[in-house]
Enzyme design. Structure first.
Site, PDB file in Angstrom:
ATOM      1  N   ASP A 486      -2.640   3.923   2.589  1.00 46.16           N
ATOM      2  CA  ASP A 486      -4.070   3.713   2.819  1.00 46.16           C
ATOM      3  C   ASP A 486      -4.391   2.316   3.325  1.00 46.16           C
ATOM      4  OD1 ASP A 486      -5.142   6.173   2.116  1.00 46.16           O
ATOM      5  OD2 ASP A 486      -5.151   5.689  -0.017  1.00 46.16           O
TER       6      ASP A 486
HETATM    7  C1  BGC Z   1      -5.296   0.556  -2.691  1.00 47.23           C
HETATM    8  C2  BGC Z   1      -4.624   1.850  -2.340  1.00 47.23           C
HETATM    9  C3  BGC Z   1      -5.605   2.970  -2.449  1.00 47.23           C
HETATM   10  C4  BGC Z   1      -6.841   2.661  -1.604  1.00 47.23           C
HETATM   11  C5  BGC Z   1      -7.880   3.746  -1.652  1.00 47.23           C
HETATM   12  C6  BGC Z   1      -6.537   0.358  -1.873  1.00 47.23           C
HETATM   13  O1  BGC Z   1      -7.186  -0.793  -2.289  1.00 47.23           O
HETATM   14  O2  BGC Z   1      -4.411  -0.512  -2.526  1.00 47.23           O
HETATM   15  O3  BGC Z   1      -3.514   2.064  -3.154  1.00 47.23           O
HETATM   16  O4  BGC Z   1      -5.037   4.164  -2.041  1.00 47.23           O
HETATM   17  O5  BGC Z   1      -7.399   1.443  -2.023  1.00 47.23           O
HETATM   18  O6  BGC Z   1      -8.577   3.792  -2.820  1.00 47.23           O
HETATM   19  C1  NOJ Z   2      -3.032   5.448  -3.662  1.00 48.25           C
HETATM   20  C2  NOJ Z   2      -3.656   6.648  -3.058  1.00 48.25           C
HETATM   21  O1  NOJ Z   2      -4.132   7.487  -4.062  1.00 48.25           O
HETATM   22  C3  NOJ Z   2      -2.697   7.396  -2.210  1.00 48.25           C
HETATM   23  O2  NOJ Z   2      -3.338   8.457  -1.573  1.00 48.25           O
HETATM   24  C4  NOJ Z   2      -2.067   6.462  -1.229  1.00 48.25           C
HETATM   25  O3  NOJ Z   2      -1.190   7.202  -0.470  1.00 48.25           O
HETATM   26  C5  NOJ Z   2      -1.398   5.305  -1.899  1.00 48.25           C
HETATM   27  N1  NOJ Z   2      -2.348   4.639  -2.715  1.00 48.25           N
HETATM   28  C6  NOJ Z   2      -0.780   4.322  -0.922  1.00 48.25           C
HETATM   29  O4  NOJ Z   2      -1.729   3.577  -0.255  1.00 48.25           O
END
Ligand code: BGC
Ligand code: NOJ
Length: 812
Positions: A486
């Site tokens: 993400d």
């Molecule tokens: C986090 C991710 C997460 C994303 C969406 C980011 O700040 O590092 O792990 O999936 O937010 O909520």
């Molecule tokens: C947490 C999110 O829930 C997941 O969808 C994502 O793939 C990982 N973070 C990596 O960014």
């Protein structure tokens, strides 16, 4: 370094036993299995909600509070001048004995002070919208004890988000009713809500409080509520401000005597035309009925026994006996338990997720399903339909949806180009487990719009097509807002700290940003899709997709290989990411994981080189980091990933979720020793033994992220419980290491083990069959030589499915 220990596993009872309340971080558990849920810490902190942690929050919780973990279900015991709690907090009166046992959907907290033992069993009975708190008080002293007992819960005004901010309204809306030993919370019931909550105890009370400030005192805290300290309830009636529920009970205990009290926190919904029994008076019929079901120790004990049986049955579906306790307890108990919890909550409610921000993730929920599908297939089936219903006609989809409404979340929208592939991943796992191909014929709408229904199979098809229709200059998948990572936001160039990396997409026109992670994912799920099409007689569609898969493989070989590993991506301008040519972050884990799982270029040595590079550059004492070297500065063409300090989260943290991808790659390559080494590094039971204090978070479950080798404190864990790691650890160990893999026509046996592995047995229930499978590794890491089914040799490695009990012997 010898580290302090805070608890230990009790495998026989399937519990983790915490023996010191001052854990390095609250160590929590989840109660509830379907509709009514609670989070509970080892000091009884936490909160409850019905279905949706945002829209139906029942009790209040303050995140990131000082002190941590403040607010929960508290019992105050006033014994003379001493006031204490069985869970130590919030009074923090030193206890003579403390123990918290987190089990399968229940928690038991026991405290002793001055000859009194208070033991509370917390659980949510199956199919009930209520949390039971069975308090047992025992006088272990030689004198008669006169105790004053106060219970405590604080109501949340339902919407957990506005509850935390809209005080100009909230402070005037709170309403309660009190009837006998039941305190009802009915804020907003007079208008649009058709639900209320209650807190009941099955004993006469000698007083109560429902107004927080009256009970606590404006200048006191949960640690020293005035009413408790003075031993005098105020019988307050909340009008606005912050409604609470506190019962006051005077208890006399003879030496040796024990008394049970059943407290019940319940949730009720009424029909619109049956909301009131008199003007302003809520209709309590359903509450009375619910209370009547759980108002004695016997009834509660029965409900608890049923819950335990439920878990027995769930955990009987896959059971391994290897003789290695650390492995067996994770496979047989905790990993499966965590899978249920992530299936229920996706990423919504934990001590790291406030429950207000994120609903159910499209990709997250599909992955969670893979860890859960063997437990309750019908629920997995429904989940697949719910997820697919949030898809758009072009195959794209909402990134998240709300559990209560099942509607796509407009705040975040779509555009995460890996999302569609996960629907195939989830659906294939479901069909292989159940043999239920009929799910493919289910009519499923787009964006939940009635009238738009097409078959689920059609949804799978457009999912694959979404990738094919969104290829970039190298014929690799366009990344969109982001792929699985993400934080790799290649179309969001942001210098504005008030912009969200997740939703800002200010330069997608003309983008050349492509993802090797999606390429690998497409090949893996594409092969699955092709096999499925063949299985259901769609030969043309299988051939069409096989071509696309082959083309993707060629594209990766041609433009996705960096010499020693797979590239990670191309950025907006078409420049390489995750290449030896880059200054930092020369190698990323995600594309190594997916491209080795897809076995792209295995024949040319690419897989082996990639796996070796993971060992060389990504591996450290605590697992494999996400990228290496870490970004040391913010790169605005890359987005959130480089916003994190070195070694944390997506910037070179050990993002446990993706370690299993490489581990599976290792198993497919037959490298059992390497697979096992990687696996054991992030296996909670091994971590538990080595470093409880450093790791900080719950030692019985995986956390999302462990600080990587570039971090200030490598090994420190964060974001425990709700992580795709659970499902991936399960998938990895159950199917690829231990090698018991559900398939359309039976169970495929293909273990990949460290050469030290000894004989082991897996008991696997599968559809209407029960298999007892014994594997004799004979020092081999991979390769099944022969299999006998009920004493007769079979050809190949798939045990053909047939109902009934079977014995299988496997020689490697
Ligand atoms: C986090 C991710 C997460 C994303 C969406 C980011 O700040 O590092 O792990 O999936 O937010 O909520
Ligand atoms: C947490 C999110 O829930 C997941 O969808 C994502 O793939 C990982 N973070 C990596 O960014």
């Amino acid at each position: 370094m010898e580290q302090k220990r805070y608890g230990h596993f009790d495998d026989q009872h399937r519990e983790y036993v915490i023996t010191d309340p001052q854990t390095p971080w609250p160590w929590i558990n989840y109660l509830g299995n379907e509709d009514f849920f609670s989070l509970i810490s080892n000091t009884a902190g936490g909160y409850s909600f019905y279905k949706d942690a945002k829209f139906r929050r029942i009790t209040r919780y303050r995140y990131n509070n000082v002190p941590m973990d403040n607010g929960g279900r508290y019992f105050y015991i006033k014994d003379g001048d001493t006031v204490w709690n069985p869970g130590w907090k919030p009074c923090k009166t030193p206890l003579d004995f403390y123990e918290c046992r987190h089990g399968m959907s229940y928690t038991r907290i026991t405290g002793r002070k001055n000859g009194i033992e208070a033991s509370v069993l917390f659980f949510v009975p199956l199919k009930k919208w209520a949390e039971v708190q069975k308090l047992t008080l025992t006088n272990q002293s030689k004198e008669v004890k006169q105790l004053k007992l106060f219970s405590f819960e604080e109501w949340c005004l339902w919407n957990a988000a506005t509850d935390m901010e809209n005080f100009q309204r909230n402070f005037s809306t709170g309403e309660v009713e009190i009837e006998g030993s039941t305190i009802y919370h009915k804020t907003e019931y007079r208008e649009r809500r058709n639900h209320y909550a209650f807190y009941h105890v099955n004993a006469p009370i000698q007083g109560f409080d429902t107004d927080r400030e009256t009970f606590v005192g404006l200048y006191n805290a949960f640690a020293d509520p005035q009413a408790v300290m003075e031993g005098k309830p105020r019988n307050s009636h909340a009008h606005g401000w912050s409604p609470i529920a506190s019962h006051y009970i005077e208890v006399t205990l003879q030496p040796g005597e024990s008394k049970d009290f059943v407290f019940l926190l319940g949730y009720i919904e009424n029909e619109q035309d049956e909301k009131f029994e008199a003007p302003q008076v809520i209709n309590k019929k359903k509450a009375h009925a619910l209370i009547a079901e759980l108002d004695t120790t016997e009834k509660v004990d029965k409900a608890f026994a049923a819950l335990c049986e439920y878990w027995d049955a769930l955990l009987n579906i896959y059971k391994v006996k290897t003789g290695n306790d650390k492995l067996d307890r994770m496979v047989n108990i905790w990993n499966q338990y965590q899978c249920m919890v992530t299936f229920n909550f996706s990423r919504s409610a934990s001590f790291f997720e406030s429950g207000v921000g994120r609903g159910m993730g499209f990709r997250d929920s599909n992955q969670d399903l893979v860890g859960f599908v063997h437990q309750i297939p019908p629920r997995a089936r429904q989940r697949i339909i719910d997820i697919a219903s949030t898809q758009f006609p072009d195959g794209g989809c909402y990134h998240q949806y709300q559990p209560l409404t099942k509607r796509g979340n407009n705040d975040i929208g779509g555009g995460f180009n890996d999302d569609p592939c996960w629907l195939i991943f989830g659906t294939v796992a479901y069909i292989k487990e159940t043999g239920d191909f009929s799910i493919l014929d289910e009519m499923v709408p787009f964006d939940n719009q009635p009238g738009t229904e097409v078959t689920l199979f059609e949804h799978l098809k457009i999912s694959m097509d979404h990738v094919i229709k969104n290829l970039g200059p190298h014929m690799l998948p366009l990344i969109g807002r982001a792929d699985w990572n993400d934080c790799l936001n290649l179309n969001c160039f942001s210098w504005d700290p008030n912009e969200s990396f997740q939703t800002t997409e200010n330069v997608s026109e003309g983008t050349k940003a492509e993802s090797l992670m999606i390429a690998g994912l497409f090949v893996v799920t594409g092969k699955d899709y092709v096999a499925l099409c063949k299985k259901i007689g769609k030969a043309d569609e299988a051939a069409r997709m096989q071509q696309a898969v082959d083309a993707m493989i060629e594209a990766v070989k041609k433009d996705g290989w960096d010499g020693e590993w797979y590239l990670r991506a191309y950025d907006f301008y078409g420049r390489k990411i995750g290449s030896n040519e880059c200054d930092e972050a020369k190698i990323f884990i995600e594309s190594q994981g997916w491209c080795t799982m897809a076995e792209i270029g295995a024949e040319d040595g690419m897989v082996a080189k990639s796996l070796d590079s993971c060992k060389k550059y990504l591996e450290c004492e605590h697992g494999m980091v996400l990228n290496n070297p870490a970004f040391s500065k913010y790169i605005y063409e890359y987005g959130e990933i480089s916003s994190y300090p070195e070694g944390y989260k997506e910037n070179a943290g050990i993002f446990c979720h993706n370690n299993p991808w490489v581990i599976i790659g290792e198993t497919l390559a037959g490298r059992g020793n390497d697979a096992w080494n990687h696996y054991a590094k992030i296996l909670p039971s091994y971590v538990e033994e080595k470093y409880q204090t450093l790791h900080k978070v719950e030692p019985y479950v995986n956390c999302q992220m462990v600080a990587g080798k570039d971090a200030f404190r490598p090994g420190e864990g964060k974001n425990s419980w709700l992580t795709g790691t659970a499902a991936w650890m399960w998938y990895t160990v159950s199917e690829f290491i231990l090698g018991i893999k559900p398939d359309y026509d039976g169970i495929r046996i293909d273990p990949c083990l460290p050469e030290t592995a000894t004989d082991y047995t897996v008991n696997r229930k599968f559809r209407e069959a029960e298999y007892e499978i014994t594997i004799h590794p004979n020092g081999s890491q991979k390769g099944v030589k022969s299999i006998t089914l009920d004493g007769k040799p079979i050809d190949g490695t798939v045990i053909p499915y047939s109902a009934g009990k079977h014995t299988v012997e496997v020689t490697m």
